[in-house]
Design an enzyme around this catalytic site. Structure first.
Site, PDB file in Angstrom:
ATOM      1  N   CYS A 146      39.854  34.018  40.346  1.00 55.92           N
ATOM      2  CA  CYS A 146      38.497  34.700  40.022  1.00 55.92           C
ATOM      3  C   CYS A 146      37.308  34.463  41.140  1.00 55.92           C
ATOM      4  CB  CYS A 146      37.970  33.962  38.545  1.00 55.92           C
ATOM      5  SG  CYS A 146      38.318  32.236  38.498  1.00 55.92           S
ATOM      6  N   HIS A 239      30.542  32.974  38.698  1.00 54.41           N
ATOM      7  CA  HIS A 239      30.689  31.851  39.946  1.00 54.41           C
ATOM      8  C   HIS A 239      29.839  32.337  40.853  1.00 54.41           C
ATOM      9  CE1 HIS A 239      34.210  30.592  37.723  1.00 54.41           C
ATOM     10  NE2 HIS A 239      34.985  30.894  38.319  1.00 54.41           N
TER      11      HIS A 239
HETATM   12  N1  LIG Z   1      39.357  31.414  32.623  1.00 51.59           N
HETATM   13  C1  LIG Z   1      39.188  32.193  33.773  1.00 51.59           C
HETATM   14  O1  LIG Z   1      38.000  32.534  34.324  1.00 51.59           O
HETATM   15  C2  LIG Z   1      40.342  32.721  34.637  1.00 51.59           C
HETATM   16  C3  LIG Z   1      40.121  33.541  35.635  1.00 51.59           C
HETATM   17  C4  LIG Z   1      41.139  34.123  36.391  1.00 51.59           C
HETATM   18  C5  LIG Z   1      42.440  33.910  35.985  1.00 51.59           C
HETATM   19  N2  LIG Z   1      42.839  33.008  35.000  1.00 51.59           N
HETATM   20  C6  LIG Z   1      44.271  32.649  34.515  1.00 51.59           C
HETATM   21  O2  LIG Z   1      44.361  33.161  33.183  1.00 51.59           O
HETATM   22  C7  LIG Z   1      45.238  32.515  32.504  1.00 51.59           C
HETATM   23  C8  LIG Z   1      44.705  32.034  31.172  1.00 51.59           C
HETATM   24  O3  LIG Z   1      43.532  31.179  31.522  1.00 51.59           O
HETATM   25  P1  LIG Z   1      42.447  30.994  29.987  1.00 51.59           P
HETATM   26  O4  LIG Z   1      41.409  30.300  30.706  1.00 51.59           O
HETATM   27  O5  LIG Z   1      42.466  32.013  29.164  1.00 51.59           O
HETATM   28  O6  LIG Z   1      43.640  29.854  29.526  1.00 51.59           O
HETATM   29  P2  LIG Z   1      43.439  29.254  28.111  1.00 51.59           P
HETATM   30  O7  LIG Z   1      41.911  29.387  27.353  1.00 51.59           O
HETATM   31  O8  LIG Z   1      43.714  27.777  27.961  1.00 51.59           O
HETATM   32  O9  LIG Z   1      44.479  30.061  27.098  1.00 51.59           O
HETATM   33  C9  LIG Z   1      45.851  29.869  27.358  1.00 51.59           C
HETATM   34  C10 LIG Z   1      46.642  30.990  26.546  1.00 51.59           C
HETATM   35  O10 LIG Z   1      48.133  30.873  26.668  1.00 51.59           O
HETATM   36  C11 LIG Z   1      48.961  30.617  25.490  1.00 51.59           C
HETATM   37  N3  LIG Z   1      49.665  29.698  25.889  1.00 51.59           N
HETATM   38  C12 LIG Z   1      49.872  28.544  26.148  1.00 51.59           C
HETATM   39  N4  LIG Z   1      50.939  28.021  26.444  1.00 51.59           N
HETATM   40  C13 LIG Z   1      51.977  29.100  26.016  1.00 51.59           C
HETATM   41  C14 LIG Z   1      53.271  29.079  25.992  1.00 51.59           C
HETATM   42  N5  LIG Z   1      53.934  28.152  26.320  1.00 51.59           N
HETATM   43  N6  LIG Z   1      53.637  30.431  25.541  1.00 51.59           N
HETATM   44  C15 LIG Z   1      53.203  31.061  25.190  1.00 51.59           C
HETATM   45  N7  LIG Z   1      51.612  31.298  25.262  1.00 51.59           N
HETATM   46  C16 LIG Z   1      51.006  30.176  25.702  1.00 51.59           C
HETATM   47  C17 LIG Z   1      47.747  30.104  24.494  1.00 51.59           C
HETATM   48  O11 LIG Z   1      48.204  30.108  23.106  1.00 51.59           O
HETATM   49  P3  LIG Z   1      47.995  29.336  21.970  1.00 51.59           P
HETATM   50  O12 LIG Z   1      46.482  29.358  21.383  1.00 51.59           O
HETATM   51  O13 LIG Z   1      48.908  29.679  21.021  1.00 51.59           O
HETATM   52  O14 LIG Z   1      48.327  27.970  22.565  1.00 51.59           O
HETATM   53  C18 LIG Z   1      46.446  30.799  24.959  1.00 51.59           C
HETATM   54  O15 LIG Z   1      46.726  31.952  24.341  1.00 51.59           O
HETATM   55  C19 LIG Z   1      45.662  31.351  33.323  1.00 51.59           C
HETATM   56  O16 LIG Z   1      46.791  31.469  34.105  1.00 51.59           O
HETATM   57  C20 LIG Z   1      44.362  31.113  34.317  1.00 51.59           C
HETATM   58  O17 LIG Z   1      44.747  30.619  35.533  1.00 51.59           O
HETATM   59  C21 LIG Z   1      41.652  32.408  34.308  1.00 51.59           C
END
Ligand SMILES: NC(=O)c1ccc[n+]([C@@H]2O[C@H](COP(=O)([O-])OP(=O)(O)OC[C@H]3O[C@@H](n4cnc5c(N)ncnc54)[C@H](OP(=O)(O)O)[C@@H]3O)[C@@H](O)[C@H]2O)c1
Length: 343
Positions: A146, A239
């Site tokens: 991001c 950001h």
């Molecule tokens: N937040 C940002 O601004 C941002 C920006 C760019 C990229 N990212 C990337 O996007 C991704 C998600 O980030 P996030 O911030 O949304 O994370 P998050 O809020 O922690 O959400 C994680 C998601 O993945 C699922 N998950 C976790 N463990 C899993 C497994 N073993 N098998 C299948 N599903 C699983 C969770 O499902 P449950 O609810 O069922 O546990 C939830 O839906 C990451 O790779 C992060 O680095 C984030």
């Protein structure tokens, strides 16, 4: 006809916004919502959600993320918001059959995977030919980290106009970037945390791939100096980054500013649904609360441009981390895939 989409990681910070933005996008219909074993089988609307959704979305049952979703659902494209350690395998398995547009870091630096910002390096989609040669019928494209996106959106026009010798950046990153359960309120309120795990390494390597040249089925990485220091601040979304840049060729402040102002890319030329009219908005003092929603969250805002020495400038860039930095970026990547008939 609308493309049929799955959202992987649909209950998380990024996944929930995917579901929201895709439910409002004219090119895609959500066919499948998937997450981990923890929430699989539950009604989407019974989870802890941060947006309002139409009833038909709230009533969907969450599937367990695996390649088996292709047996149960008719899907053209999967949007992935999975943690990197989970994403690696399942995204590659799905890409053998369908298109995958992902936010996750797992495949960003793979030699045959485009790390894509449509305004910056659409020609890198040529890497998909390598994926097809290894037998994939689908494809895999990734968007950058991001904070990398906000930076590289501004570096691209500067590189084209003046060349880049060295970049130093200090970030002030929003808490939403750490995920739904990411940073505890006791850690971040009334505080600044000058450390974000693995973030500086991503910011130091991804811009060189994004701004690298594509020929003979490969990306040759750009060679400018790149140093990042990443900080978490108590802002919800947006950001902000302080950039110090040394150019190859000298410019006036007016020329520097004009290069940013006039930046356009293929999403603007082809009028893609998620493309902002102006990829870079200029403001005297960019700030998350005031400017993160410009261009529906897809514009980056730049300002505080000062020439500090010959060929050397400082400026600020800022953008919405879960829209331009994640979900909007991934949807725009998919729109470009469709526009260029990879889908
Ligand atoms: N937040 C940002 O601004 C941002 C920006 C760019 C990229 N990212 C990337 O996007 C991704 C998600 O980030 P996030 O911030 O949304 O994370 P998050 O809020 O922690 O959400 C994680 C998601 O993945 C699922 N998950 C976790 N463990 C899993 C497994 N073993 N098998 C299948 N599903 C699983 C969770 O499902 P449950 O609810 O069922 O546990 C939830 O839906 C990451 O790779 C992060 O680095 C984030």
């Amino acid at each position: 006809m609308k493309m049929k989409a799955a959202v992987l990681g649909a209950t998380g910070m990024v996944g929930q916004r995917f579901v929201k933005m895709l439910s409002e996008n004219d090119w895609f219909d959500i066919e499948c919502i998937a997450a981990s074993k923890r929430t699989a089988g539950t009604r989407y609307g019974d989870n802890d959600l941060g947006f309002e959704y139409p009833d038909d979305i709230l009533d969907m049952t969450i599937a367990e993320t695996s390649k088996n979703i292709l047996k149960e659902y008719d899907i053209d494209i999967a949007f992935s918001a999975l943690p990197a350690d989970v994403a690696g395998q399942v995204e590659a398995e799905l890409a053998e059959k369908i298109a995958v547009s992902t936010n996750s870091a797992a495949h960003r630096m793979d030699a045959d995977v485009p790390l894509l910002i449509p305004e910056v390096n659409p020609e890198h989609l040529g890497l998909i030919d390598l994926q097809r040669k290894k037998g994939w019928n689908g494809c895999l494209v990734t968007n950058p980290n991001c904070s990398t996106i906000m930076l590289v959106m501004t570096l691209k026009p500067l590189m084209d106009a003046f060349g880049i010798k060295d970049v130093k950046v200090a970030t002030m990153q929003a808490v939403s970037g750490a995920g739904f359960t990411g940073v505890s309120s006791m850690a971040i309120l009334d505080n600044v945390i000058p450390y974000i795990g693995k973030e500086e390494q991503k910011m130091e390597r991804e811009p060189k791939k994004l701004l690298g040249s594509f020929s003979n089925d490969a990306v040759s990485f750009a060679t400018f100096g790149m140093t990042a220091l990443c900080t978490r601040v108590p802002v919800i979304d947006g950001h902000t980054e302080s950039v110090f840049i040394e150019l190859e060729r000298d410019a006036t402040e007016e020329e520097f500013t004009e290069a940013l102002r006039s930046f356009r890319g293929i999403p603007q030329d082809r009028n893609l649904p998620s493309a902002p009219k102006r990829p870079i908005e200029l403001r005297d003092i960019p700030q998350p609360r005031m400017h993160r929603d410009l261009g529906n969250g897809m514009s980056v805002t730049a300002g505080r441009i000062v020439k500090v020495a010959p060929r050397t400038f400082k400026y600020v860039t800022m953008g919405h981390n879960t829209i331009r930095g994640a979900v909007g970026a991934s949807i725009l990547n998919a729109e470009l895939l469709k526009e260029l008939e990879y889908l």
